[in-house]
Design a protein around this motif. Structure first.
Motif, mmCIF file in Angstrom:
data_model
loop_
_atom_site.group_PDB
_atom_site.id
_atom_site.type_symbol
_atom_site.label_atom_id
_atom_site.label_comp_id
_atom_site.label_asym_id
_atom_site.label_seq_id
_atom_site.Cartn_x
_atom_site.Cartn_y
_atom_site.Cartn_z
ATOM 1 N N ILE A 298 0.837 -1.199 0.000
ATOM 2 C CA ILE A 298 0.000 0.000 0.000
ATOM 3 C C ILE A 298 0.873 1.251 0.000
ATOM 4 O O ILE A 298 0.595 2.234 -0.704
ATOM 5 C CB ILE A 298 -0.959 0.000 1.203
ATOM 6 N N PHE A 299 1.965 1.212 0.777
ATOM 7 C CA PHE A 299 2.876 2.361 0.810
ATOM 8 C C PHE A 299 3.586 2.548 -0.534
ATOM 9 O O PHE A 299 3.895 3.674 -0.924
ATOM 10 C CB PHE A 299 3.896 2.200 1.933
ATOM 11 N N LEU B 82 1.028 4.291 -2.535
ATOM 12 C CA LEU B 82 0.937 5.668 -2.048
ATOM 13 C C LEU B 82 2.062 6.521 -2.615
ATOM 14 O O LEU B 82 1.841 7.664 -3.040
ATOM 15 C CB LEU B 82 0.984 5.689 -0.518
ATOM 16 N N VAL C 267 1.301 7.319 -6.248
ATOM 17 C CA VAL C 267 0.252 8.331 -6.353
ATOM 18 C C VAL C 267 0.801 9.717 -5.998
ATOM 19 O O VAL C 267 0.539 10.703 -6.697
ATOM 20 C CB VAL C 267 -0.943 7.972 -5.436
ATOM 21 N N LEU C 268 1.564 9.806 -4.915
ATOM 22 C CA LEU C 268 2.151 11.090 -4.505
ATOM 23 C C LEU C 268 3.096 11.632 -5.566
ATOM 24 O O LEU C 268 3.081 12.833 -5.877
ATOM 25 C CB LEU C 268 2.903 10.920 -3.180
#
Length: 226
Positions: free
Chosen positions: A209-210, A213, A216-217
């Motif tokens: 998930i990280f 993330l 996406v960031l």
């Protein structure tokens, strides 16, 4: 114009990680003398990852500076390879593992510090070093993401690499327990075998998930995805 050039920031962050690693290795802790040494702790592995990553960043900056205005195609190819390695490390290791270490450590610490960082360690590790290992990793990696655009690998390849690292570390932790009879983290002593499997699966999912993330960031900050 930036107040501090990103190249200077990266060099300063690299020096800080070198200082943290040197001070940590200089500590005479019983855990360092047991099987696996410092390499059994994800915090230490993450520190090495961050130091290597920012070392590659600084090397890339220097190479870019040296090849600027140079028409050598070979040097351009070497620089592109270095940039690709830097971006891969950021996507697969530096960001997801760094964010995981910070969030997981402080979440468990707030709940019950004895499960992850017993009070006994305060006698060996000063507060500033603890924060250097478990706090500043997050702002440092966010600064890097904000100041430099990184090309992420394909999602399937990236997730496969992250899963490989996570499973590899879990197997390493299990092997240490098999050899020594002691779990690396006190938390694992309180979990039944079935719950341990669920816990390890959850850890792998969280790291993935990280990774997502970070992707996406990166896309949001640099507007690479419409």
């Amino acid at each position: 114009m930036a107040l501090v050039p990103c190249q200077v920031l990266r060099a300063a962050i690299l020096l800080s990680y070198c200082s943290i690693l040197c001070n940590y290795k200089a500590i005479d802790m019983p855990a360092h003398q047991t099987y696996g040494g410092s390499w059994k702790f994800l915090t230490f592995i993450d520190l090495v990852i961050q130091a290597v990553f920012f070392g590659i960043c600084v090397l890339t900056d220097l190479s870019s500076l040296l090849t600027k205005g140079n028409d050598s195609q070979e040097q351009e190819r070497q620089l592109k390879k270095l940039i690709s390695l830097r971006d891969w490390m950021m996507a697969v290791l530096a960001f997801p593992i760094g964010v995981f270490v910070v969030t997981m450590f402080w979440s468990i610490y707030i709940y019950d510090r004895e499960l992850v960082y017993p009070k006994l360690l305060d006698n060996f590790i000063p507060a500033w070093l603890n924060h250097g290992m478990h706090t500043t990793v997050l702002p440092f990696i966010l600064i890097e993401m904000r100041t430099t655009h990184h090309q992420y690998p394909s999602r399937s390849c990236g997730l496969a690499a992250v899963c490989t690292f996570a499973v590899g570390y879990i197997l390493w932790v299990c092997w240490i327990h098999h050899v020594t009879g002691v779990w690396v983290y006190p938390l694992l002593e309180y979990l039944s075998p079935g719950v341990k499997i669920i816990f390890f699966a959850a850890v792998t999912i969280i790291i993935n998930i990280f990774y997502l993330l970070g992707e996406v960031l990166n896309n949001y900050i640099w507007d690479t995805q419409k």
